[in-house]
Scaffold this motif. Structure first.
Motif, mmCIF file in Angstrom:
data_model
loop_
_atom_site.group_PDB
_atom_site.id
_atom_site.type_symbol
_atom_site.label_atom_id
_atom_site.label_comp_id
_atom_site.label_asym_id
_atom_site.label_seq_id
_atom_site.Cartn_x
_atom_site.Cartn_y
_atom_site.Cartn_z
ATOM 1 N N UNK A 47 38.741 44.225 38.718
ATOM 2 C CA UNK A 47 39.758 44.507 39.959
ATOM 3 C C UNK A 47 40.379 43.134 39.773
ATOM 4 N N UNK A 48 39.839 41.994 39.644
ATOM 5 C CA UNK A 48 40.444 40.349 39.008
ATOM 6 C C UNK A 48 40.234 39.835 37.751
ATOM 7 N N UNK A 49 40.426 41.292 36.509
ATOM 8 C CA UNK A 49 40.517 40.937 35.066
ATOM 9 C C UNK A 49 42.164 40.203 35.452
ATOM 10 N N UNK A 50 42.514 39.661 33.955
ATOM 11 C CA UNK A 50 43.242 39.157 33.873
ATOM 12 C C UNK A 50 44.372 38.185 35.148
ATOM 13 N N UNK A 51 42.689 37.903 35.588
ATOM 14 C CA UNK A 51 43.431 36.806 36.652
ATOM 15 C C UNK A 51 42.612 35.321 36.840
ATOM 16 N N UNK A 52 42.349 34.762 35.439
ATOM 17 C CA UNK A 52 41.281 33.423 34.999
ATOM 18 C C UNK A 52 40.651 33.325 36.289
ATOM 19 N N UNK A 53 40.003 34.460 36.880
ATOM 20 C CA UNK A 53 38.855 34.257 37.483
ATOM 21 C C UNK A 53 37.331 33.626 37.131
ATOM 22 N N UNK A 54 37.257 33.120 37.792
ATOM 23 C CA UNK A 54 35.452 32.968 37.787
ATOM 24 C C UNK A 54 34.200 33.363 38.468
ATOM 25 N N UNK A 55 33.404 35.125 37.379
ATOM 26 C CA UNK A 55 32.755 34.875 38.191
ATOM 27 C C UNK A 55 31.191 34.710 38.141
ATOM 28 N N UNK A 56 30.446 34.929 38.685
ATOM 29 C CA UNK A 56 29.276 34.732 38.616
ATOM 30 C C UNK A 56 28.074 36.126 38.913
ATOM 31 N N UNK A 69 29.760 36.350 43.262
ATOM 32 C CA UNK A 69 31.412 35.112 43.629
ATOM 33 C C UNK A 69 31.679 35.215 42.408
ATOM 34 N N UNK A 70 33.147 34.853 42.739
ATOM 35 C CA UNK A 70 34.374 35.305 42.131
ATOM 36 C C UNK A 70 35.686 34.091 42.998
ATOM 37 N N UNK A 71 35.801 33.558 42.498
ATOM 38 C CA UNK A 71 36.575 32.336 42.561
ATOM 39 C C UNK A 71 38.341 32.630 41.838
ATOM 40 N N UNK A 72 38.683 32.422 42.530
ATOM 41 C CA UNK A 72 40.338 32.788 41.904
ATOM 42 C C UNK A 72 41.571 32.075 42.760
ATOM 43 N N UNK A 73 42.291 31.973 41.845
ATOM 44 C CA UNK A 73 43.469 31.172 42.299
ATOM 45 C C UNK A 73 44.522 32.713 43.285
ATOM 46 N N UNK A 74 45.052 32.167 43.828
ATOM 47 C CA UNK A 74 46.021 33.963 45.047
ATOM 48 C C UNK A 74 46.574 33.306 45.571
ATOM 49 N N UNK A 75 48.174 33.828 44.726
ATOM 50 C CA UNK A 75 49.043 33.372 45.082
ATOM 51 C C UNK A 75 49.718 33.265 47.075
ATOM 52 N N UNK A 76 49.320 34.257 47.798
ATOM 53 C CA UNK A 76 49.540 33.913 49.263
ATOM 54 C C UNK A 76 48.054 35.153 50.383
ATOM 55 N N UNK A 77 48.474 34.759 51.273
ATOM 56 C CA UNK A 77 47.252 35.795 51.911
ATOM 57 C C UNK A 77 47.197 37.134 52.260
ATOM 58 N N UNK A 78 48.284 38.101 51.468
ATOM 59 C CA UNK A 78 48.916 39.232 51.474
ATOM 60 C C UNK A 78 48.308 39.221 50.046
ATOM 61 N N UNK A 79 48.040 38.797 49.082
ATOM 62 C CA UNK A 79 47.412 38.736 47.975
ATOM 63 C C UNK A 79 45.821 38.962 48.047
ATOM 64 N N UNK A 80 44.969 38.109 49.050
ATOM 65 C CA UNK A 80 43.927 37.973 49.313
ATOM 66 C C UNK A 80 43.644 39.500 49.881
ATOM 67 N N UNK A 81 43.944 39.309 50.863
ATOM 68 C CA UNK A 81 43.710 41.441 51.700
ATOM 69 C C UNK A 81 43.576 41.752 49.958
ATOM 70 N N UNK A 82 44.490 42.540 49.277
ATOM 71 C CA UNK A 82 44.865 43.138 49.092
ATOM 72 C C UNK A 82 43.758 43.403 48.331
ATOM 73 N N UNK A 83 43.472 42.289 47.621
ATOM 74 C CA UNK A 83 42.194 41.908 46.303
ATOM 75 C C UNK A 83 40.770 42.754 47.145
#
Length: 96
Positions: A47-56, A69-83
């Protein structure tokens, strides 16, 4: 995923908090607990593929569950909720 009233209210509150407290785009830390099943962990990671996410990942002491735990740069609150909604479709996953 069909949302019940409580789930919908939760995500509306989360969206408001994220809007009020954060300047977007911003890094966001997702935390999930999943039964220790490599397929389920791979589904979350996909789900977080191709987003340059740090996954532990970290196994519980008995090895029954895995913390993801997944640290990733998100564009908006809507994008956070979508994931969160995408991950919630995976059986057995608990979002923290």
């Amino acid at each position: 995923m069909k949302q019940d009233k409580n789930t919908k209210e939760f995500y509306e509150r989360l969206k408001q908090q994220l809007t009020d407290d954060t300047l977007w785009p911003a890094p966001y830390l997702y935390k999930f607990i999943v039964p220790s099943d490599l397929e389920k962990i791979a589904e979350i990671e996909a789900i977080f593929d191709n987003m340059d996410a740090e996954i532990q990942t970290r196994d519980s002491s008995k090895g029954t569950y895995t913390s993801v735990s997944i640290k990733v740069k998100m564009k908006s609150p809507e994008a956070v909720i979508e994931k969160y909604l995408e991950v919630s479709n995976i059986e057995g996953v608990i979002s923290l």
